[in-house]
Design a protein around this motif. Structure first.
Motif, PDB file in Angstrom:
ATOM      1  N   LEU A 591       0.756  -1.089   0.187  1.00 49.27           N
ATOM      2  CA  LEU A 591       0.047   0.208   0.186  1.00 49.27           C
ATOM      3  C   LEU A 591       0.739   1.293   0.145  1.00 49.27           C
ATOM      4  O   LEU A 591       0.679   2.101  -0.709  1.00 49.27           O
ATOM      5  CB  LEU A 591      -1.032  -0.053   1.079  1.00 49.27           C
ATOM      6  CG  LEU A 591      -2.000  -1.183   1.461  1.00 49.27           C
ATOM      7  CD1 LEU A 591      -2.838  -1.002   2.626  1.00 49.27           C
ATOM      8  CD2 LEU A 591      -2.640  -1.538   0.250  1.00 49.27           C
ATOM      9  N   ARG A 592       2.168   1.178   0.761  1.00 52.09           N
ATOM     10  CA  ARG A 592       2.820   2.368   0.691  1.00 52.09           C
ATOM     11  C   ARG A 592       3.576   2.747  -0.586  1.00 52.09           C
ATOM     12  O   ARG A 592       3.805   3.589  -1.208  1.00 52.09           O
ATOM     13  CB  ARG A 592       3.945   2.080   1.894  1.00 52.09           C
ATOM     14  CG  ARG A 592       3.510   2.508   3.262  1.00 52.09           C
ATOM     15  CD  ARG A 592       4.406   2.495   4.029  1.00 52.09           C
ATOM     16  NE  ARG A 592       5.379   1.303   4.363  1.00 52.09           N
ATOM     17  CZ  ARG A 592       4.957   0.159   5.211  1.00 52.09           C
ATOM     18  NH1 ARG A 592       4.081   0.612   6.151  1.00 52.09           N
ATOM     19  NH2 ARG A 592       5.526  -0.652   5.415  1.00 52.09           N
ATOM     20  N   ALA A 593       3.771   1.394  -1.286  1.00 49.26           N
ATOM     21  CA  ALA A 593       4.255   1.480  -2.707  1.00 49.26           C
ATOM     22  C   ALA A 593       3.251   2.301  -3.467  1.00 49.26           C
ATOM     23  O   ALA A 593       3.672   3.174  -4.506  1.00 49.26           O
ATOM     24  CB  ALA A 593       4.526   0.160  -3.312  1.00 49.26           C
ATOM     25  N   LEU A 594       2.028   2.018  -3.474  1.00 49.99           N
ATOM     26  CA  LEU A 594       0.978   2.696  -4.263  1.00 49.99           C
ATOM     27  C   LEU A 594       0.803   4.003  -3.951  1.00 49.99           C
ATOM     28  O   LEU A 594       0.673   4.817  -4.757  1.00 49.99           O
ATOM     29  CB  LEU A 594      -0.446   1.910  -4.405  1.00 49.99           C
ATOM     30  CG  LEU A 594      -1.248   1.666  -5.696  1.00 49.99           C
ATOM     31  CD1 LEU A 594      -0.319   1.135  -6.605  1.00 49.99           C
ATOM     32  CD2 LEU A 594      -2.450   1.148  -5.301  1.00 49.99           C
ATOM     33  N   ALA A 595       0.944   4.291  -2.617  1.00 51.40           N
ATOM     34  CA  ALA A 595       0.980   5.652  -2.206  1.00 51.40           C
ATOM     35  C   ALA A 595       1.990   6.584  -2.722  1.00 51.40           C
ATOM     36  O   ALA A 595       2.019   7.706  -2.936  1.00 51.40           O
ATOM     37  CB  ALA A 595       0.692   6.022  -0.696  1.00 51.40           C
ATOM     38  N   PRO A 629      -5.666  -9.032  -4.132  1.00 45.82           N
ATOM     39  CA  PRO A 629      -5.930  -8.722  -2.663  1.00 45.82           C
ATOM     40  C   PRO A 629      -6.796  -7.588  -2.470  1.00 45.82           C
ATOM     41  O   PRO A 629      -6.902  -6.548  -3.098  1.00 45.82           O
ATOM     42  CB  PRO A 629      -4.592  -8.421  -2.022  1.00 45.82           C
ATOM     43  CG  PRO A 629      -3.676  -8.904  -3.195  1.00 45.82           C
ATOM     44  CD  PRO A 629      -4.174  -8.743  -4.443  1.00 45.82           C
ATOM     45  N   ALA A 630      -7.897  -7.620  -1.531  1.00 46.17           N
ATOM     46  CA  ALA A 630      -8.768  -6.673  -1.391  1.00 46.17           C
ATOM     47  C   ALA A 630      -8.236  -5.467  -0.893  1.00 46.17           C
ATOM     48  O   ALA A 630      -8.682  -4.375  -1.442  1.00 46.17           O
ATOM     49  CB  ALA A 630      -9.476  -7.200   0.009  1.00 46.17           C
ATOM     50  N   ALA A 631      -7.029  -5.382  -0.087  1.00 48.91           N
ATOM     51  CA  ALA A 631      -6.408  -4.065   0.188  1.00 48.91           C
ATOM     52  C   ALA A 631      -5.940  -3.326  -1.030  1.00 48.91           C
ATOM     53  O   ALA A 631      -5.981  -2.143  -1.131  1.00 48.91           O
ATOM     54  CB  ALA A 631      -5.487  -4.114   1.113  1.00 48.91           C
ATOM     55  N   ALA A 636      -6.202   0.712  -5.286  1.00 49.72           N
ATOM     56  CA  ALA A 636      -6.454   1.261  -6.741  1.00 49.72           C
ATOM     57  C   ALA A 636      -7.732   2.128  -6.918  1.00 49.72           C
ATOM     58  O   ALA A 636      -7.742   3.111  -7.580  1.00 49.72           O
ATOM     59  CB  ALA A 636      -6.497   0.075  -7.603  1.00 49.72           C
ATOM     60  N   PHE A 637      -8.851   1.738  -6.142  1.00 49.37           N
ATOM     61  CA  PHE A 637      -9.906   2.646  -6.207  1.00 49.37           C
ATOM     62  C   PHE A 637      -9.705   3.967  -5.573  1.00 49.37           C
ATOM     63  O   PHE A 637     -10.042   4.856  -6.235  1.00 49.37           O
ATOM     64  CB  PHE A 637     -11.151   1.858  -5.654  1.00 49.37           C
ATOM     65  CG  PHE A 637     -12.497   2.309  -5.709  1.00 49.37           C
ATOM     66  CD1 PHE A 637     -13.284   1.792  -6.656  1.00 49.37           C
ATOM     67  CD2 PHE A 637     -13.157   3.650  -5.124  1.00 49.37           C
ATOM     68  CE1 PHE A 637     -14.536   2.113  -7.057  1.00 49.37           C
ATOM     69  CE2 PHE A 637     -14.445   3.973  -5.460  1.00 49.37           C
ATOM     70  CZ  PHE A 637     -14.928   3.353  -6.633  1.00 49.37           C
ATOM     71  N   GLY A 638      -8.967   3.853  -4.683  1.00 51.50           N
ATOM     72  CA  GLY A 638      -8.734   5.292  -3.912  1.00 51.50           C
ATOM     73  C   GLY A 638      -8.080   6.028  -4.859  1.00 51.50           C
ATOM     74  O   GLY A 638      -7.882   7.300  -4.675  1.00 51.50           O
ATOM     75  N   TRP A 667     -10.146  -3.870   2.326  1.00 53.06           N
ATOM     76  CA  TRP A 667     -10.588  -2.972   1.231  1.00 53.06           C
ATOM     77  C   TRP A 667     -10.500  -1.501   1.714  1.00 53.06           C
ATOM     78  O   TRP A 667     -10.008  -0.566   1.001  1.00 53.06           O
ATOM     79  CB  TRP A 667     -11.922  -3.342   0.770  1.00 53.06           C
ATOM     80  CG  TRP A 667     -12.177  -2.839  -0.742  1.00 53.06           C
ATOM     81  CD1 TRP A 667     -12.101  -3.341  -1.899  1.00 53.06           C
ATOM     82  CD2 TRP A 667     -12.778  -1.490  -0.980  1.00 53.06           C
ATOM     83  NE1 TRP A 667     -12.495  -2.396  -2.973  1.00 53.06           N
ATOM     84  CE2 TRP A 667     -13.018  -1.251  -2.449  1.00 53.06           C
ATOM     85  CE3 TRP A 667     -13.219  -0.325  -0.303  1.00 53.06           C
ATOM     86  CZ2 TRP A 667     -13.435  -0.142  -3.103  1.00 53.06           C
ATOM     87  CZ3 TRP A 667     -13.560   0.934  -0.955  1.00 53.06           C
ATOM     88  CH2 TRP A 667     -13.619   0.939  -2.014  1.00 53.06           C
ATOM     89  N   LEU A 668     -10.879  -1.182   2.755  1.00 52.80           N
ATOM     90  CA  LEU A 668     -11.021   0.418   3.439  1.00 52.80           C
ATOM     91  C   LEU A 668      -9.738   0.575   3.728  1.00 52.80           C
ATOM     92  O   LEU A 668      -9.238   1.783   3.533  1.00 52.80           O
ATOM     93  CB  LEU A 668     -12.091   0.365   4.609  1.00 52.80           C
ATOM     94  CG  LEU A 668     -13.348   0.220   4.079  1.00 52.80           C
ATOM     95  CD1 LEU A 668     -14.153   0.150   5.456  1.00 52.80           C
ATOM     96  CD2 LEU A 668     -13.889   1.396   3.271  1.00 52.80           C
ATOM     97  N   THR A 669      -8.800  -0.503   4.245  1.00 54.68           N
ATOM     98  CA  THR A 669      -7.481  -0.077   4.826  1.00 54.68           C
ATOM     99  C   THR A 669      -6.709   0.407   3.649  1.00 54.68           C
ATOM    100  O   THR A 669      -5.926   1.545   3.395  1.00 54.68           O
ATOM    101  CB  THR A 669      -6.732  -1.230   5.094  1.00 54.68           C
ATOM    102  OG1 THR A 669      -7.362  -1.864   6.462  1.00 54.68           O
ATOM    103  CG2 THR A 669      -5.157  -1.167   5.363  1.00 54.68           C
ATOM    104  N   GLY A 670      -6.706  -0.364   2.180  1.00 61.47           N
ATOM    105  CA  GLY A 670      -6.346   0.091   0.761  1.00 61.47           C
ATOM    106  C   GLY A 670      -6.703   1.628   0.622  1.00 61.47           C
ATOM    107  O   GLY A 670      -5.909   2.390   0.197  1.00 61.47           O
TER     108      GLY A 670
END
Length: 786
Positions: A591-595, A629-631, A636-638, A667-670
């Motif tokens: 998640l940090r990589a996508l951020a 993965p859900a996260a 990706a949605f965010g 999902w919400l965590t992501g």
């Protein structure tokens, strides 16, 4: 008498053995040899006077070597009871010529047996383990140290030196007989034998005394006898020199008993150097009493209660064990076993450390740890003031004095926006990278994007600084050169490890090693394109982007090579994310990589080959991929919202509702990891709040499903800082038309998860009572009279 008729006397020893040290001294005084040849680095022969200055032992010869293919460092430690040290000192006092006869420490035949942080006196005991195992079985002892103590260190009064020498010869013949020397051993032994032959050719009628580790003694005796006078060399063996293009050298450094101790990882010799110092100075009875006293004082200083009865019991046990084991005096093992039997009442889940070899493991009983520490001793060596030192020591002393840091006794605050503050910071960071003690960084910028422009350094104990500086001198004569060389070495050693390279890049920036930054950036740019670990790739991208955007202080903002790393890493993040599949759980590194990729798209879109539109399309594909993965789907949605791509509220609700109960929190965590600000403050295309959409889906969950998903939901909302969580709570109260304190909702008297489970339990009990007609009757209303 022919020159070659003089005998060669071969004395095999165990390194750092008091018994062997006494035997060496007695032998030199009795033989009065013309030559004393000692296992040690032959390249130190020209500096024998330096070695025999009035140092406070222990000290060590530190040797280093570095070329394009190999890095080697080695220590040759010497303490008061090292047989090699006694040979040098007593040989010089007896008028003998003293020489080291082994290959230099950097030579592959010496360094090849060990890792790059080697010890010359790393005995070959591992190679004759079978022989020592049989001896331990025969003498009913646990390990080779206990065997050695019983056979050689703690002997009866008046033991004849010749008897001890004969016993040592038999021991080393036995253990070498079971061990096949490898090519490196044969190379070293041939070289040492050449020195023996050269000395025999020059000695006249006085003997030559050869003192080496016991493993080599049988081979040297055989090699010297086999070659004979016909093989006597015309001159002394040549001392090998480092090849062209390589850097190497040797310096004396202070050493300590802690470094000598086998329990701290030392590769050779005796454990518990403090005990053997007592044994050397005062003999076996006093050494046993000194060990008992040292353990007692240390335990009492740590608050462990020891009664007189405990000490009497320990003493009685030690003496009884010594008699039972046939020892004329108490050995180290007898004393320690007696103390353990008297003081430790708990069950131990591992053998006592003095019955084995190696460093102490995690979970060792605290009393045992203190006993081992008491055996180690506190001695720290000190070099004579006339000892030559590498140029780096003088360079660092001059820099610290010029910057006002030489005698700093209070914390130092540095303003990195000022030239002097930046210069002081770079000097301290170079020392930190080289592992030189004296200052500890308490605060400062943690990465390139950290908006902190001051550093706080706290002075600390300078013990070990001189030794560390001497050893760091292997990397260069100037502080900046040494730090750059060490960081370059670590860069090569990091291999494909992207996370390590990102940390090294920031270290290089903090140290101000400009040319090295270019090399690091070139290496990073080449490796990010082949990276397969999305989390590590995100670390590199975040570090490089922060430096590229903000580093006005250290001077790499907007750097072209740094921009290349940012662009390659961000492109690679999207490529890897599209192919990532997995089960439940949120990988925060991913998640940090996508951020980090989101930030690159926001602040440096020109560096990426794919623009925001292409990234939004990739995010849409990831968010709809059921195998992802859900996260990651939530992130990706965010990302689409974070990039300003308009979406109707319908897809948000559908995505939330479609998430399984056990993955809704993931999902919400992501989503929150990538689009926290948009969720907290943003609106949908029709003007609604994203918080309202999330609340609508979560509120619609059945009570049981809500309890299942609550832990993951709590993890997701942890991405919001306290102030934003309070604002969300206010909005939820307003949405429900409730009055109350939002802050109180965030400060419950107990764990919210526990409260929710308690509420569910109460409701289940109520339903069960209702089902069986056992519901409690309502309390009667009080009568009103009058």
């Amino acid at each position: 008498m022919p020159a070659t008729a003089a005998p060669a006397v071969f004395l095999g020893v165990r390194h750092h053995s008091p018994a062997c040290a006494r035997l060496v001294a007695d032998t030199i005084r009795a033989l009065r040899p013309a030559w004393v040849l000692v296992e040690g680095p032959a390249d130190m022969n020209d500096r024998m006077d330096e070695l025999l200055l009035g140092h406070t032992l222990p000290v060590a010869v530190f040797s280093h070597y570095r070329d394009d293919q190999r890095v080697a460092t080695s220590w040759t430690p010497l303490c008061d009871y090292s047989p090699e040290w006694i040979a040098l000192r007593e040989g010089r006092a007896a008028g003998a010529e003293v020489r080291f006869i082994d290959l230099p420490a950097w030579h592959p035949a010496v360094a090849g047996h060990t890792d790059r942080y080697a010890n010359r006196y790393a005995d070959a005991e591992a190679r004759y383990a079978e022989a020592t195992r049989r001896l331990c079985e025969h003498f009913a002892v646990d390990c080779v140290d206990a065997l050695w103590d019983g056979l050689f260190e703690v002997t009866g009064p008046g033991t004849d030196p010749q008897e001890l020498r004969a016993r040592l010869d038999a021991y080393f013949e036995l253990v070498r007989g079971d061990a096949e020397a490898d090519a490196a051993d044969r190379t070293r032994e041939e070289y040492m034998a050449a020195w023996v032959r050269a000395a025999l050719a020059r000695t006249g009628d006085r003997p030559v005394l050869v003192i080496t580790g016991g493993f080599h003694q049988p081979a040297l005796r055989a090699l010297s006898a086999r070659h004979g006078a016909a093989a006597a060399p015309a001159g002394w063996p040549a001392v090998p020199e480092p090849p062209d293009g390589a850097l190497g050298g040797s310096f004396l450094v202070p050493y300590s008993f802690r470094q000598l101790d086998a329990f701290a990882g030392y590769q050779s010799g005796m454990p518990s150097p403090g005990y053997y110092q007592w044994l050397w100075e005062k003999g076996p009875p006093a050494a046993g009493q000194g060990l008992l006293r040292a353990v007692t004082e240390r335990l009492r200083a740590r608050g462990v209660p020891l009664s007189t009865a405990d000490l009497i019991a320990a003493r009685s046990l030690s003496q009884g064990l010594a008699q039972l084991r046939g020892h004329p005096y108490e050995t180290r093992g007898d004393v320690l076993d007696g103390l353990a039997g008297a003081l430790i009442t708990d069950d131990l889940d591992r053998p006592l450390p003095w019955t084995t070899r190696g460093a102490l493991g995690a979970g060792t009983h605290p009393v045992v740890v203190e006993m081992v520490a008491a055996c180690t001793g506190e001695a720290v060596g000190r070099l004579h003031p006339d000892t030559p030192l590498p140029p780096l020591v003088r360079d660092v002393a001059a820099q610290l004095a010029g910057l006002g840091l030489a005698d700093a006794a209070t914390p130092v605050t540095l303003d990195l926006t000022k030239n002097r503050g930046l210069a002081r910071s770079r000097t301290l960071h170079r020392l930190r990278v080289l592992g030189v003690p004296g200052f500890t960084r308490a605060s400062g910028p943690a990465h390139g994007a950290d908006p902190v422009f001051t550093e706080l350094w706290e002075p600390g104990p300078a013990a070990g600084r001189e030794a560390a500086l001497i050893e760091a001198g292997a990397y260069g004569a100037r502080l900046d050169d040494a730090a750059a060389a060490l960081l370059g070495e670590r860069t090569r050693a990091a291999g494909p490890e992207l996370g390590a390279l990102a940390g090294l890049l920031f270290d290089a920036v903090l140290c101000g090693t400009g040319p090295l930054c270019a090399d690091l950036l070139t290496t990073l740019a080449a490796r990010v394109g082949q990276a397969g670990d999305l989390g590590r790739l995100g670390e590199v991208l975040s570090a490089a982007l922060g430096l590229w955007r903000h580093d006005r202080v250290f001077g790499v903002a907007g750097d072209g090579l740094l921009g290349g790393v940012v662009g390659s890493a961000a492109d690679r993040v999207f490529w890897l994310a599209e192919g990532l599949h997995g089960g439940p759980g949120a990988d925060l590194a991913v998640l940090r990589a996508l951020a980090a990729a989101r930030d690159a798209l926001r602040h440096a879109p020109a560096l990426l080959s794919a623009g925001p539109e292409a990234a939004a399309e990739a995010a849409a594909r990831i968010s709809r991929d059921p195998r992802a993965p859900a996260a990651l789907r939530g992130a990706a949605f965010g990302l689409r919202w974070a990039l300003g791509v308009p979406d109707d509220p319908g897809p948000v609700v559908q995505a939330l509702a479609a998430a399984a109960v056990d993955t809704l929190g993931d999902w919400l965590t992501g989503l929150f990891a990538v689009a926290r600000e948009e969720v907290a403050h943003g609106t949908t295309a029709d003007g609604g709040s994203l918080i309202d959409l999330v609340d609508g889906v979560v509120s619609a969950l059945p009570e049981g499903d809500f309890l299942v998903g609550l832990p993951a939901l709590r993890q997701a909302f942890a991405f919001f800082p306290p102030l934003e969580r309070e604002r969300i709570a206010e909005r939820l109260l307003h949405r429900r038309r409730l009055r109350g304190s939002a802050r109180s909702l965030l400060r419950t008297p107990a764990d919210p998860l526990l409260l929710a489970r308690a509420r569910a339990l109460e409701e289940n009990v109520t339903r069960l009572l209702d089902r069986h007609g056992l519901a409690a009757a309502p309390a009667p209303r009080p009568e009103v009279t009058g």
